[in-house]
Write a protein that holds these residues in place. Sequence first.
Motif, PDB file in Angstrom:
ATOM      1  N   PHE A 103       0.816  -1.225   0.000  1.00 44.06           N
ATOM      2  CA  PHE A 103       0.000   0.000   0.000  1.00 44.06           C
ATOM      3  C   PHE A 103       0.840   1.262   0.000  1.00 44.06           C
ATOM      4  N   ASP A 104       1.887   1.311   0.844  1.00 41.68           N
ATOM      5  CA  ASP A 104       2.681   2.535   0.956  1.00 41.68           C
ATOM      6  C   ASP A 104       3.428   2.863  -0.331  1.00 41.68           C
ATOM      7  N   LEU A 105       3.633   1.852  -1.170  1.00 38.06           N
ATOM      8  CA  LEU A 105       4.255   2.086  -2.474  1.00 38.06           C
ATOM      9  C   LEU A 105       3.208   2.268  -3.571  1.00 38.06           C
ATOM     10  N   ALA A 106       2.114   1.516  -3.471  1.00 37.46           N
ATOM     11  CA  ALA A 106       1.081   1.564  -4.496  1.00 37.46           C
ATOM     12  C   ALA A 106       0.469   2.961  -4.624  1.00 37.46           C
ATOM     13  N   ILE A 107       0.305   3.678  -3.501  1.00 37.07           N
ATOM     14  CA  ILE A 107      -0.298   4.999  -3.577  1.00 37.07           C
ATOM     15  C   ILE A 107       0.611   6.003  -4.278  1.00 37.07           C
ATOM     16  N   ALA A 108       1.890   5.667  -4.395  1.00 38.78           N
ATOM     17  CA  ALA A 108       2.815   6.574  -5.062  1.00 38.78           C
ATOM     18  C   ALA A 108       2.755   6.425  -6.585  1.00 38.78           C
ATOM     19  N   ILE A 109       2.202   5.310  -7.070  1.00 34.34           N
ATOM     20  CA  ILE A 109       2.161   5.087  -8.517  1.00 34.34           C
ATOM     21  C   ILE A 109       1.277   6.105  -9.230  1.00 34.34           C
ATOM     22  N   PRO A 110       0.015   6.332  -8.787  1.00 37.72           N
ATOM     23  CA  PRO A 110      -0.779   7.372  -9.452  1.00 37.72           C
ATOM     24  C   PRO A 110      -0.158   8.757  -9.312  1.00 37.72           C
ATOM     25  N   ALA A 111       0.531   9.018  -8.211  1.00 36.92           N
ATOM     26  CA  ALA A 111       1.213  10.310  -8.049  1.00 36.92           C
ATOM     27  C   ALA A 111       2.272  10.476  -9.139  1.00 36.92           C
ATOM     28  N   PHE A 112       3.027   9.421  -9.392  1.00 33.94           N
ATOM     29  CA  PHE A 112       4.051   9.476 -10.436  1.00 33.94           C
ATOM     30  C   PHE A 112       3.424   9.700 -11.805  1.00 33.94           C
ATOM     31  N   ILE A 113       2.330   9.009 -12.099  1.00 40.58           N
ATOM     32  CA  ILE A 113       1.665   9.143 -13.401  1.00 40.58           C
ATOM     33  C   ILE A 113       1.158  10.571 -13.597  1.00 40.58           C
ATOM     34  N   TYR A 143      -2.269  18.581  -7.411  1.00 40.47           N
ATOM     35  CA  TYR A 143      -2.654  18.649  -5.998  1.00 40.47           C
ATOM     36  C   TYR A 143      -2.971  17.254  -5.455  1.00 40.47           C
ATOM     37  N   VAL A 144      -3.580  16.428  -6.294  1.00 39.81           N
ATOM     38  CA  VAL A 144      -3.848  15.035  -5.915  1.00 39.81           C
ATOM     39  C   VAL A 144      -2.530  14.291  -5.766  1.00 39.81           C
ATOM     40  N   ALA A 145      -1.622  14.526  -6.713  1.00 39.43           N
ATOM     41  CA  ALA A 145      -0.310  13.879  -6.657  1.00 39.43           C
ATOM     42  C   ALA A 145       0.446  14.296  -5.398  1.00 39.43           C
ATOM     43  N   PHE A 146       0.318  15.563  -5.021  1.00 33.25           N
ATOM     44  CA  PHE A 146       0.986  16.034  -3.810  1.00 33.25           C
ATOM     45  C   PHE A 146       0.438  15.313  -2.579  1.00 33.25           C
ATOM     46  N   ALA A 147      -0.884  15.177  -2.492  1.00 34.37           N
ATOM     47  CA  ALA A 147      -1.490  14.508  -1.344  1.00 34.37           C
ATOM     48  C   ALA A 147      -1.023  13.052  -1.258  1.00 34.37           C
ATOM     49  N   LEU A 148      -0.971  12.366  -2.393  1.00 33.70           N
ATOM     50  CA  LEU A 148      -0.517  10.975  -2.417  1.00 33.70           C
ATOM     51  C   LEU A 148       0.969  10.879  -2.082  1.00 33.70           C
ATOM     52  N   SER A 149       1.750  11.814  -2.592  1.00 33.68           N
ATOM     53  CA  SER A 149       3.191  11.824  -2.317  1.00 33.68           C
ATOM     54  C   SER A 149       3.455  12.081  -0.838  1.00 33.68           C
ATOM     55  N   PHE A 150       2.677  12.980  -0.252  1.00 32.63           N
ATOM     56  CA  PHE A 150       2.839  13.291   1.171  1.00 32.63           C
ATOM     57  C   PHE A 150       2.501  12.066   2.020  1.00 32.63           C
ATOM     58  N   ALA A 151       1.425  11.375   1.649  1.00 34.41           N
ATOM     59  CA  ALA A 151       1.046  10.157   2.376  1.00 34.41           C
ATOM     60  C   ALA A 151       2.135   9.098   2.243  1.00 34.41           C
ATOM     61  N   HIS A 152       2.665   8.927   1.031  1.00 35.94           N
ATOM     62  CA  HIS A 152       3.754   7.967   0.794  1.00 35.94           C
ATOM     63  C   HIS A 152       4.976   8.335   1.631  1.00 35.94           C
ATOM     64  N   PHE A 153       5.303   9.610   1.658  1.00 43.79           N
ATOM     65  CA  PHE A 153       6.456  10.084   2.428  1.00 43.79           C
ATOM     66  C   PHE A 153       6.277   9.787   3.916  1.00 43.79           C
ATOM     67  N   LEU A 154       5.103  10.075   4.454  1.00 41.89           N
ATOM     68  CA  LEU A 154       4.856   9.834   5.874  1.00 41.89           C
ATOM     69  C   LEU A 154       4.940   8.350   6.219  1.00 41.89           C
ATOM     70  N   LEU A 155       4.463   7.508   5.300  1.00 50.38           N
ATOM     71  CA  LEU A 155       4.492   6.065   5.556  1.00 50.38           C
ATOM     72  C   LEU A 155       5.897   5.486   5.433  1.00 50.38           C
ATOM     73  N   LYS A 156       6.743   6.112   4.628  1.00 52.14           N
ATOM     74  CA  LYS A 156       8.088   5.579   4.387  1.00 52.14           C
ATOM     75  C   LYS A 156       9.182   6.339   5.131  1.00 52.14           C
ATOM     76  N   ALA A 157       8.816   7.362   5.903  1.00 50.92           N
ATOM     77  CA  ALA A 157       9.814   8.175   6.598  1.00 50.92           C
ATOM     78  C   ALA A 157      10.320   7.438   7.829  1.00 50.92           C
ATOM     79  N   ASN A 158      11.190   6.476   7.620  1.00 52.04           N
ATOM     80  CA  ASN A 158      11.682   5.635   8.717  1.00 52.04           C
ATOM     81  C   ASN A 158      12.399   6.440   9.792  1.00 52.04           C
ATOM     82  N   GLY A 159      13.068   7.502   9.409  1.00 50.43           N
ATOM     83  CA  GLY A 159      13.775   8.309  10.381  1.00 50.43           C
ATOM     84  C   GLY A 159      12.851   9.007  11.358  1.00 50.43           C
ATOM     85  N   LEU A 160      11.586   9.218  10.947  1.00 50.36           N
ATOM     86  CA  LEU A 160      10.635   9.857  11.840  1.00 50.36           C
ATOM     87  C   LEU A 160      10.077   8.883  12.861  1.00 50.36           C
ATOM     88  N   PHE A 161       9.915   7.635  12.457  1.00 53.31           N
ATOM     89  CA  PHE A 161       9.174   6.703  13.294  1.00 53.31           C
ATOM     90  C   PHE A 161       9.999   5.538  13.825  1.00 53.31           C
TER      91      PHE A 161
END
Length: 202
Positions: A103-113, A143-161
């Motif tokens: 999921f944390d990677l899949a949501i980044a695919i539409p953002a990339f497209i 704006y949709v891509a930004f929201a998806l990218s932000f969600a992906h970033f938060l889910l993958k930000a290992n240094g934060l969590f």
Amino acid sequence: MQKSSALFLVVLAGVALLGAYQAFVQAPSPASAVIRFLGLSSFFLLCISLLIGPLAVFKPQFSSLIEPRRAVGLAAFVFLFFHYLLVAAVYFKFDFSKIIGMFDLAIAIPAFIIILAAALTSSDWAYAKLGAGRWKAIQRLVYVAFALSFAHFLLKANGLFQADGRPFAPNLAEALLVLLGAITIAAQIAGFFAFRSRQAKK
């Protein structure tokens, strides 16, 4: 110094600082460090490009930054492209079925497209061919891509969590980018209402 020159100075300084900081953050491998640098830089550039619009709304003297904003957005795409390419190659050997299954990677695919489509249609030629309506519709999907990218970033930000087996190990670069992302959202909302209010008074 012209505002456009100051903009590119901010962009270059931000990317350089992210690169320097990543050099001092422990990573599982050099490839992992490069991948994270590319991803963080892309998100930083995306935020900067989106902040220019509200800035021009509140301070009309910054409207001269609207044109160079295109270059910042294209730079965000370039970093994003290599980030995605290396993730697919290094971690998944181009097995996209595995990427889609996470999921944390899949949501980044539409953002990339979406960002790819925005980059491909960012030229004056594309604007003329598509017409103002369709061109704006594609660009607004960012704006949709930004929201998806932000969600992906938060889910993958290992240094934060989580990092190095510890429950909490803050990464300054990631923490500041979370703050920048929040500022970007707040600026978009404030800019939207300010623009609507200004239009209503005309």
